[in-house]
Design a protein around this motif. Structure first.
Motif, mmCIF file in Angstrom:
data_model
loop_
_atom_site.group_PDB
_atom_site.id
_atom_site.type_symbol
_atom_site.label_atom_id
_atom_site.label_comp_id
_atom_site.label_asym_id
_atom_site.label_seq_id
_atom_site.Cartn_x
_atom_site.Cartn_y
_atom_site.Cartn_z
ATOM 1 N N UNK A 65 -9.078 -13.992 -0.394
ATOM 2 C CA UNK A 65 -8.672 -13.139 -2.003
ATOM 3 C C UNK A 65 -7.572 -12.194 -1.636
ATOM 4 N N UNK A 66 -6.741 -12.300 -2.626
ATOM 5 C CA UNK A 66 -5.604 -12.156 -2.653
ATOM 6 C C UNK A 66 -6.180 -10.148 -3.630
ATOM 7 N N UNK A 67 -4.441 -9.502 -3.102
ATOM 8 C CA UNK A 67 -5.585 -8.140 -3.188
ATOM 9 C C UNK A 67 -4.064 -7.122 -3.380
ATOM 10 N N UNK A 68 -3.686 -6.813 -4.767
ATOM 11 C CA UNK A 68 -2.815 -6.032 -4.826
ATOM 12 C C UNK A 68 -2.795 -4.103 -4.838
ATOM 13 N N UNK A 69 -1.897 -4.159 -4.040
ATOM 14 C CA UNK A 69 -2.515 -2.353 -3.835
ATOM 15 C C UNK A 69 -0.949 -1.623 -4.367
ATOM 16 N N UNK A 70 -1.192 -0.566 -5.685
ATOM 17 C CA UNK A 70 -0.461 0.874 -5.967
ATOM 18 C C UNK A 70 -0.688 1.672 -4.672
ATOM 19 N N UNK A 71 0.889 1.696 -4.031
ATOM 20 C CA UNK A 71 1.516 2.274 -2.994
ATOM 21 C C UNK A 71 2.090 4.079 -4.019
ATOM 22 N N UNK A 72 1.963 5.007 -2.799
ATOM 23 C CA UNK A 72 2.871 5.930 -2.876
ATOM 24 C C UNK A 72 2.192 6.933 -2.081
ATOM 25 N N UNK A 73 3.795 7.531 -1.474
ATOM 26 C CA UNK A 73 3.980 8.594 -0.493
ATOM 27 C C UNK A 73 3.979 10.177 -1.628
ATOM 28 N N UNK A 74 2.975 11.411 -0.849
ATOM 29 C CA UNK A 74 3.641 11.966 -1.505
ATOM 30 C C UNK A 74 4.029 13.310 -0.329
ATOM 31 N N UNK A 75 4.712 14.552 -0.474
ATOM 32 C CA UNK A 75 4.771 15.531 0.037
ATOM 33 C C UNK A 75 3.670 16.736 -0.250
ATOM 34 N N UNK A 76 3.307 17.772 0.801
ATOM 35 C CA UNK A 76 2.515 18.393 0.419
ATOM 36 C C UNK A 76 2.807 19.323 -0.784
ATOM 37 N N UNK A 77 3.963 19.408 -1.216
ATOM 38 C CA UNK A 77 4.450 19.935 -2.851
ATOM 39 C C UNK A 77 3.799 19.286 -4.198
ATOM 40 N N UNK A 78 3.971 18.619 -3.835
ATOM 41 C CA UNK A 78 3.404 17.318 -4.862
ATOM 42 C C UNK A 78 4.466 16.336 -5.008
ATOM 43 N N UNK A 79 5.982 16.596 -4.554
ATOM 44 C CA UNK A 79 6.286 15.837 -4.737
ATOM 45 C C UNK A 79 6.074 13.947 -4.277
ATOM 46 N N UNK A 80 6.983 13.039 -5.304
ATOM 47 C CA UNK A 80 6.508 11.829 -4.899
ATOM 48 C C UNK A 80 7.691 11.119 -3.695
ATOM 49 N N UNK B 27 -8.963 -13.291 4.089
ATOM 50 C CA UNK B 27 -9.722 -14.732 4.259
ATOM 51 C C UNK B 27 -10.704 -14.649 4.149
ATOM 52 N N UNK B 28 -12.167 -15.618 3.543
ATOM 53 C CA UNK B 28 -13.347 -15.585 3.776
ATOM 54 C C UNK B 28 -13.499 -15.231 4.259
ATOM 55 N N UNK B 29 -13.222 -15.935 5.875
ATOM 56 C CA UNK B 29 -14.125 -15.641 6.370
ATOM 57 C C UNK B 29 -14.477 -13.729 6.929
ATOM 58 N N UNK B 30 -13.100 -13.603 6.879
ATOM 59 C CA UNK B 30 -13.246 -11.502 6.181
ATOM 60 C C UNK B 30 -14.554 -10.952 5.633
#
Lengths: 156, 144
Positions: free
Chosen positions: B109-124, B135-138
């Motif tokens: 599988x080829x997996x695409x992820x959206x990533x974000x880092x956020x602070x406690x006050x909501x700031x991205x 791999x298929x085995x996994x």
């Protein structure tokens, strides 16, 4: 404060790359500094059990090869830019093959784009860097955009 | 580790530490990025910031950890992020990933992820994307 500004003539500028012998000590320090406790990144026996020949290099460590140049940002200071006006805007990695402790990595970089933003108050300088092994095998391609702020512009 | 299966919509999470001056000094040393704007309050203030702030690459390293907590490092194919706000000293970043797409290919599988880092006050502070392969085995192991 006076500072220079990049322009499109910077595109195509090739700059000398870094050279970094990746040591276990350095990777362990990087793991510690980034909160990485997964033993595969710090313990050689665990790494070998996972199929690695030595400690594997974590995904963002390759940036340190570029930083191994004595004057990493000389391409900016050469055109008069004060580095205190420079922020990291964007960073990307594409991986070709995994490197491990013991590998000597080298990099070479070229400026690929210079773009104005916000009526020229900001300028984005994008470089592409290739990291290779000592056998000239490609390890990673990095794309780095720095943001140059015109002096007098307020901080965020 | 009870990692979630990397199916569309799956969420990954990693809580970063509270960023102290010692965190920044250690990262400067280990990464080779000794830009004083991350270490010297006077330099940071001279540039219009309230105080020193974290290297963007520190938060990107946390995103790298988020990925390698779920797949072996050799299965990370790409990682990129835009640094959208600074992380002031004293802040605590949180990393999140959401699987956007899974493409079945011949060797896994080829997996695409959206990533974000956020602070406690909501700031991205970082917004990015990664591609990992499984791999298929996994894949089979994960369906057990």
């Amino acid at each position: 404060m006076s500072t220079g500004f990049a322009d499109a003539s910077l595109v195509g500028t090739v700059r000398p790359g870094g050279r970094l012998l990746v040591t276990r000590e350095r990777l362990r320090a990087f793991a510690e500094a980034t909160g990485q406790t997964d033993p595969v990144f710090v313990d050689v026996a665990t790494a070998r059990r996972a199929g690695h020949r030595d400690l594997p290099v974590p995904p963002t460590f390759y940036f340190s090869v570029e930083l191994a140049v004595p004057d990493t940002f000389g391409y900016l200071t050469d055109v008069g830019i004060d580095l205190r006006t420079v922020l990291h805007g964007e960073q990307g990695f594409t991986y070709h093959r995994l490197a491990h402790a013991g590998d000597e990595l080298s990099s070479s970089s070229v400026v690929v784009e210079v773009a104005d933003r916000r009526e020229g108050r900001l300028q984005l300088v994008t470089s592409e860097t290739t990291v290779r092994t000592g056998h000239d095998e490609p390890v990673a391609t990095m794309v780095n955009t720095v943001v140059v702020r015109r002096p007098g512009g307020a901080g965020r | 580790m009870t990692a979630p299966r990397l199916e569309p919509g799956a969420r990954l999470h990693l809580a970063g530490p509270t960023i102290g001056r010692d965190t920044l000094a250690a990262f400067a040393q280990a990464s080779g990025d000794d830009n004083p704007i991350h270490l010297d309050s006077g330099v940071a203030r001279s540039m219009g910031f309230d105080d020193v702030f974290a290297h963007g690459m520190l938060s990107l390293a946390y995103l790298g950890r988020l990925l390698t907590n779920h797949v072996p490092v050799e299965q990370v194919r790409s990682l990129r992020a835009r640094f959208t706000a600074v992380t002031p000293v004293g802040a605590r970043p949180t990393c999140e990933g959401v699987v956007r797409q899974v493409v079945h290919v011949a060797d896994g599988d080829r997996v695409t992820l959206d990533l974000v880092v956020t602070l406690e006050d909501g700031t991205r502070t970082l917004v990015g994307e990664a591609v990992v392969t499984t791999p298929p085995a996994m894949r089979e192991a994960r369906h057990e």
